[in-house]
Design a protein around this motif. Structure first.
Motif, PDB file in Angstrom:
ATOM      1  N   ALA A 256      40.828  36.171  28.647  1.00 35.89           N
ATOM      2  CA  ALA A 256      41.820  37.147  28.190  1.00 35.89           C
ATOM      3  C   ALA A 256      43.118  37.041  28.985  1.00 35.89           C
ATOM      4  N   SER A 257      43.015  36.814  30.294  1.00 37.87           N
ATOM      5  CA  SER A 257      44.214  36.699  31.132  1.00 37.87           C
ATOM      6  C   SER A 257      45.003  35.439  30.784  1.00 37.87           C
ATOM      7  N   LEU A 258      44.282  34.369  30.426  1.00 36.25           N
ATOM      8  CA  LEU A 258      44.959  33.136  30.012  1.00 36.25           C
ATOM      9  C   LEU A 258      45.701  33.332  28.693  1.00 36.25           C
ATOM     10  N   LYS A 259      45.046  34.010  27.759  1.00 34.18           N
ATOM     11  CA  LYS A 259      45.684  34.304  26.469  1.00 34.18           C
ATOM     12  C   LYS A 259      46.904  35.196  26.641  1.00 34.18           C
ATOM     13  N   ALA A 260      46.832  36.096  27.633  1.00 27.20           N
ATOM     14  CA  ALA A 260      47.943  37.030  27.872  1.00 27.20           C
ATOM     15  C   ALA A 260      49.044  36.402  28.731  1.00 27.20           C
ATOM     16  N   ASN A 261      48.841  35.139  29.153  1.00 30.45           N
ATOM     17  CA  ASN A 261      49.818  34.421  29.977  1.00 30.45           C
ATOM     18  C   ASN A 261      50.116  35.149  31.287  1.00 30.45           C
ATOM     19  N   ILE A 262      49.061  35.687  31.912  1.00 29.34           N
ATOM     20  CA  ILE A 262      49.211  36.363  33.207  1.00 29.34           C
ATOM     21  C   ILE A 262      49.072  35.318  34.309  1.00 29.34           C
ATOM     22  N   ASN A 263      50.138  35.091  35.062  1.00 31.08           N
ATOM     23  CA  ASN A 263      50.125  34.075  36.115  1.00 31.08           C
ATOM     24  C   ASN A 263      49.714  34.656  37.460  1.00 31.08           C
ATOM     25  N   LYS A 264      48.666  35.453  37.432  1.00 29.05           N
ATOM     26  CA  LYS A 264      48.061  36.002  38.640  1.00 29.05           C
ATOM     27  C   LYS A 264      46.575  35.711  38.567  1.00 29.05           C
ATOM     28  N   ARG A 265      45.909  35.751  39.718  1.00 25.77           N
ATOM     29  CA  ARG A 265      44.452  35.540  39.721  1.00 25.77           C
ATOM     30  C   ARG A 265      43.789  36.836  39.258  1.00 25.77           C
ATOM     31  N   VAL A 266      43.366  36.837  38.020  1.00 25.09           N
ATOM     32  CA  VAL A 266      42.803  38.046  37.414  1.00 25.09           C
ATOM     33  C   VAL A 266      41.277  37.998  37.494  1.00 25.09           C
ATOM     34  N   THR A 267      40.701  38.928  38.262  1.00 29.24           N
ATOM     35  CA  THR A 267      39.252  39.079  38.355  1.00 29.24           C
ATOM     36  C   THR A 267      38.900  40.506  37.940  1.00 29.24           C
ATOM     37  N   SER A 268      37.623  40.800  37.896  1.00 27.56           N
ATOM     38  CA  SER A 268      37.210  42.156  37.509  1.00 27.56           C
ATOM     39  C   SER A 268      37.753  43.197  38.482  1.00 27.56           C
ATOM     40  N   HIS A 269      37.883  42.833  39.766  1.00 31.01           N
ATOM     41  CA  HIS A 269      38.281  43.805  40.789  1.00 31.01           C
ATOM     42  C   HIS A 269      39.762  44.159  40.714  1.00 31.01           C
ATOM     43  N   ILE A 270      40.553  43.316  40.041  1.00 29.07           N
ATOM     44  CA  ILE A 270      41.985  43.582  39.966  1.00 29.07           C
ATOM     45  C   ILE A 270      42.274  44.865  39.183  1.00 29.07           C
ATOM     46  N   PHE A 271      41.363  45.236  38.276  1.00 31.25           N
ATOM     47  CA  PHE A 271      41.561  46.463  37.499  1.00 31.25           C
ATOM     48  C   PHE A 271      41.326  47.696  38.370  1.00 31.25           C
ATOM     49  N   ARG A 272      40.423  47.589  39.322  1.00 31.90           N
ATOM     50  CA  ARG A 272      40.183  48.672  40.285  1.00 31.90           C
ATOM     51  C   ARG A 272      41.405  48.842  41.202  1.00 31.90           C
ATOM     52  N   HIS A 273      41.926  47.708  41.673  1.00 25.98           N
ATOM     53  CA  HIS A 273      43.133  47.757  42.504  1.00 25.98           C
ATOM     54  C   HIS A 273      44.308  48.360  41.729  1.00 25.98           C
ATOM     55  N   SER A 274      44.433  47.951  40.479  1.00 24.70           N
ATOM     56  CA  SER A 274      45.549  48.439  39.649  1.00 24.70           C
ATOM     57  C   SER A 274      45.412  49.930  39.378  1.00 24.70           C
ATOM     58  N   TYR A 275      44.189  50.375  39.125  1.00 18.84           N
ATOM     59  CA  TYR A 275      43.902  51.803  38.913  1.00 18.84           C
ATOM     60  C   TYR A 275      44.383  52.630  40.095  1.00 18.84           C
ATOM     61  N   ALA A 276      43.988  52.215  41.304  1.00 19.15           N
ATOM     62  CA  ALA A 276      44.355  52.965  42.510  1.00 19.15           C
ATOM     63  C   ALA A 276      45.864  52.948  42.737  1.00 19.15           C
ATOM     64  N   THR A 277      46.471  51.801  42.556  1.00 18.69           N
ATOM     65  CA  THR A 277      47.914  51.667  42.775  1.00 18.69           C
ATOM     66  C   THR A 277      48.710  52.509  41.787  1.00 18.69           C
ATOM     67  N   HIS A 278      48.306  52.481  40.526  1.00 23.11           N
ATOM     68  CA  HIS A 278      49.022  53.241  39.501  1.00 23.11           C
ATOM     69  C   HIS A 278      48.871  54.751  39.702  1.00 23.11           C
ATOM     70  N   LEU A 279      47.694  55.177  40.181  1.00 22.59           N
ATOM     71  CA  LEU A 279      47.506  56.599  40.493  1.00 22.59           C
ATOM     72  C   LEU A 279      48.410  57.017  41.649  1.00 22.59           C
ATOM     73  N   LEU A 280      48.516  56.163  42.655  1.00 22.96           N
ATOM     74  CA  LEU A 280      49.362  56.457  43.817  1.00 22.96           C
ATOM     75  C   LEU A 280      50.830  56.527  43.398  1.00 22.96           C
ATOM     76  N   GLN A 281      51.228  55.615  42.528  1.00 24.12           N
ATOM     77  CA  GLN A 281      52.604  55.631  42.029  1.00 24.12           C
ATOM     78  C   GLN A 281      52.889  56.893  41.208  1.00 24.12           C
ATOM     79  N   ALA A 282      51.834  57.429  40.585  1.00 24.19           N
ATOM     80  CA  ALA A 282      51.992  58.632  39.759  1.00 24.19           C
ATOM     81  C   ALA A 282      51.997  59.909  40.589  1.00 24.19           C
TER      82      ALA A 282
END
Length: 322
Positions: A256-282
């Motif tokens: 899915a990350s390849l199809k989305a052209n995401i040039n980052k190392r996308v693993t299952s844990h990146i969604f947990r990191h993103s969740y926490a970061t986005h909550l902090l930003q909010a």
């Protein structure tokens, strides 16, 4: 005449008595076997502090393993000596050369990148990834969810005995509520057919199998994200339906990350990191985020303040752009 069990078989028995996961069993067996081979197949009972220090130092210096991997090996040896051999290691004061620790700032995705990855996942994996991001779940936590863990009445998801050994509840994302209701309905149909076909049992955690022998065939205990086919349980040999395999989920996320052209190392844990970061930003406070993530210490959660700090630094203009 009673045949004496091999050491590794005794280790396996002890691990299973303590209801450790299959992955932990495989990991501990690997490191204990590696330790014995490193010391020319000497029996661990004839070894101690010096041999353990030699082995752990070798992992750091020659194998150049990460601190996490070295700690994993040490945990396996602690289990071997304390739980299997009955040796008290408290006074040994192991002084091996420790693997070099690096503090990594977690990679995160923007909200738009998360959405792009989710939109490029298919079928049930779309719902799994959405739930991982929407609740900040670890891969094992989302895959181990059972029907009973979704409380539609109070809009909560229950996480039992997770990595931190700290049960917790998480708000059920309203955008996923109807989809999860449909998922449960699909499981009801699937489970009904499994029972009809002579299957229908599910792996039960800890001692529930013995305490409640009929519970493993109840719908509420079925995995929320089951495999498409029944398979043989590697421990008991029972044919049953397990949850989606971790490797299969990881492969779908990568595609899915390849199809989305995401040039980052996308693993299952990146969604947990993103969740926490986005909550902090909010504007959600760090302690609340730590509780939602199930962290034992606020220090663990503080890493996300560094992530947000880095993001804010990126807003500083280069002199070329003045």
């Amino acid at each position: 005449m009673e045949v004496k069990k091999k050491l590794l078989d005794v280790v396996r028995d002890k691990i299973r008595v303590k209801h450790y996961s299959l992955s932990t069993e495989k990991t501990y067996i690997h490191w204990i076997k590696s330790y014995i081979l490193f010391q020319d197949k000497k029996h661990p009972i004839d070894m101690g502090k010096v041999e353990i220090e030699q082995y752990l130092t070798s992992l750091a210096v020659k194998k150049r393993v990460s601190p996490t991997t070295q700690n994993q090996a040490f945990s396996a040896l602690l289990f071997l000596y304390k739980e299997v051999l009955g040796v008290d290691m408290s006074e040994w004061n192991i002084q091996a050369l420790r693997a070099q620790t690096r503090k990594h700032i977690p990679t995160v995705l923007t909200k738009e990148e998360v959405q792009d990855v989710i939109e490029n996942t298919n079928g049930v994996y779309n719902l799994v990834v959405s739930l991982m991001y929407g609740c900040g779940l670890r891969m094992k936590e989302v895959l181990n969810l059972r029907v009973k863990d979704i409380d539609f009445g109070f809009d909560k998801i229950y996480i039992w005995d997770s990595k931190s050994l700290k049960d917790r509840t998480i708000p059920l994302p309203q955008k996923l509520k109807n989809r999860l209701l449909v998922q449960v309905e699909e499981i009801l149909k699937l489970h009904k057919q499994d029972l009809k076909d002579g299957f229908g049992s599910v792996y039960m955690p800890y001692a529930f199998e013995k305490k409640y022998p009929q519970a493993n065939r109840e719908t509420k205990w079925q995995f929320l994200f089951p495999m498409s086919k029944v398979s043989k349980d590697p421990r008991s040999g029972t044919i049953r339906r397990h949850h989606i395999h971790e490797k299969t989920l990881g492969r779908n996320i990568k595609q899915a990350s390849l199809k989305a052209n995401i040039n980052k190392r996308v693993t299952s844990h990146i969604f947990r990191h993103s969740y926490a970061t986005h909550l902090l930003q909010a504007g959600i406070d760090i302690r609340t985020i730590g509780e939602l993530l199930g962290h034992r210490s606020i220090e663990t959660t503080m890493i996300y303040t560094h992530v947000v700090s880095q993001i804010n630094k990126n807003k500083v203009l280069s002199p070329l752009d003045f």
